[in-house]
Design an enzyme around this catalytic site. Structure first.
Site, PDB file in Angstrom:
ATOM      1  N   ASP A 182      -7.302 -19.753  28.338  1.00 45.00           N
ATOM      2  CA  ASP A 182      -7.058 -19.898  26.902  1.00 45.00           C
ATOM      3  C   ASP A 182      -8.274 -20.571  26.275  1.00 45.00           C
ATOM      4  OD1 ASP A 182      -5.977 -20.122  24.398  1.00 45.00           O
ATOM      5  OD2 ASP A 182      -4.133 -21.107  25.020  1.00 45.00           O
ATOM      6  N   ASP A 187      -7.935 -14.658  22.282  1.00 40.93           N
ATOM      7  CA  ASP A 187      -8.320 -15.923  22.899  1.00 40.93           C
ATOM      8  C   ASP A 187      -7.602 -16.252  24.203  1.00 40.93           C
ATOM      9  OD1 ASP A 187      -5.845 -16.322  21.781  1.00 40.93           O
ATOM     10  OD2 ASP A 187      -6.350 -18.221  20.800  1.00 40.93           O
ATOM     11  N   GLU A 188      -6.899 -15.307  24.803  1.00 35.22           N
ATOM     12  CA  GLU A 188      -6.199 -15.651  26.036  1.00 35.22           C
ATOM     13  C   GLU A 188      -6.005 -14.429  26.932  1.00 35.22           C
ATOM     14  OE1 GLU A 188      -2.093 -16.888  25.724  1.00 35.22           O
ATOM     15  OE2 GLU A 188      -1.857 -15.818  23.817  1.00 35.22           O
TER      16      GLU A 188
END
Length: 359
Positions: free
Chosen positions: A13, A111-112
């Protein structure tokens, strides 16, 4: 922490991703409260997409109205959303992650991602991955380590920022047992309140809850799933099969409330045209529709409808207008959204991550 090689799930993350990308573009903003949202104008109706850690210390977070965020931090730097730049940065990050030895990568968003590995030292692997991402992109990330997708995802929160944390069957209840159920991935405020109504407040209570009571409250599928979630159990498979979109959606917040019926219907037509353009690029028929309506000041209603599979624009429009007829008359509207669900191809991946779905 080395030992016998085993399969692990990592959850990667990126820390304050959007704000971090903006600071890379504008190094002079480092250490300052940065807020990204809308067109960067707090006098307009828009919400915060992300806030730097410095801004979060003042209580600013994603989803907060931009004007309220600006009120909390009068000297904050407020920037417009630049989706293309964030997408490019994300692609660079996950290209780096895919290049790590033996990594199977399932991207969840900008973002992950989940990363499946075989290692006798998952912490060491995670640290090397963090260093590779930092060296290639100048972005920091946190890594959760787990023996299931759920445990890896939850573990990341304990590692932030820039850290690594491991959650397994062995320490799950010791770490999570006394925490409220809302801290679980996939449990929001509404579900947690319904759980409280059953006398279930903590993760440990959910893990040992009566199955019959959960099934009565949430149904046979979700009831059992929530109990499994309380234990941190579930799939440990990281699937790098390309994700196939189930639908496309568009929404818009109006700077001035809409009240005239003709204006509302025209706004719906405009949104639908944008959605169907995206649908056409996938070349799959529409099988379901959703209409999202946010009345002033902030009450949101969502209407959904299953329809016979069709590619006909006029047929879809007619069904959407049936839902529009359910909008309360003479009540000002501040937001409208349209979603079109598509038929899934025969070779689409079965199953989905616990929180994937529409709105």
């Amino acid at each position: 922490m080395s030992g016998e090689a085993a399969r692990w799930v990592l959850h990667v993350d990126l820390d304050q991703f959007i704000a971090a990308v903006e600071v890379l573009r504008h190094p002079e903003l480092a250490g300052r409260p940065v807020i990204v949202g809308g067109r960067g104008d707090p006098t307009e109706r828009a919400v915060v997409s992300t806030a730097s850690y410095e801004a979060r210390e003042f209580g600013v977070g994603s989803g907060m109205p931009l004007r309220i965020a600006a009120r909390k931090i009068p000297d904050a730097v407020i920037l417009p959303v630049d989706a293309e730049t964030y997408l490019a940065a994300s692609e660079q990050v996950f290209a780096t992650v895919r290049a790590q030895p033996g990594a199977v990568v399932q991207v969840l968003g900008w973002d992950e991602a989940f990363v499946g590995i075989v290692s006798d030292d998952p912490e060491g692997y995670a640290r090397r991955l963090q260093r590779a991402v930092l060296d290639e992109t100048a972005l920091h990330c946190s890594v959760g380590i787990g023996d299931t997708l759920v445990r890896a995802k939850v573990a990341t929160g304990f590692g932030k920022p820039r850290g690594v944390f491991r959650l397994t069957r062995g320490n799950w209840l010791a770490v999570m047992g006394d925490r409220p159920t809302i801290e679980l991935w996939g449990v929001g405020s509404k579900v947690s309140k319904r759980l409280v109504g059953l006398g279930i407040r903590t993760v440990a209570e959910l893990a040992s809850a009566d199955e019959a009571a959960l099934v009565t409250e949430f149904g046979p599928k979700m009831g059992l799933w929530y109990r499994q979630l309380g234990r941190g159990d579930g799939s440990s498979e990281v699937d790098d099969t390309p994700w196939v979109a189930r639908g496309h959606s568009k929404e818009t917040t109006f700077q001035v409330d809409l009240a005239d019926r003709g204006d509302i219907e025209q706004a719906v037509r405009d949104l639908l045209a944008q959605v169907l353009a995206d649908v056409a690029s996938d070349d799959r028929p529409v099988v379901g529709l959703g209409l999202k309506v946010r009345y002033a000041p902030f009450l949101t209603k969502t209407f959904t409808k299953r329809i016979p599979a069709t590619r006909d624009h006029d047929a879809v429009l007619a069904r959407v207008m049936e839902m529009v007829a359910r909008i309360e008359p003479d009540r000002p509207i501040r937001l409208l959204g349209i979603r079109a669900e598509m038929a899934m191809p025969d070779d689409a991946r079965e199953g989905h991550t616990p929180t994937r779905g529409g709105w």
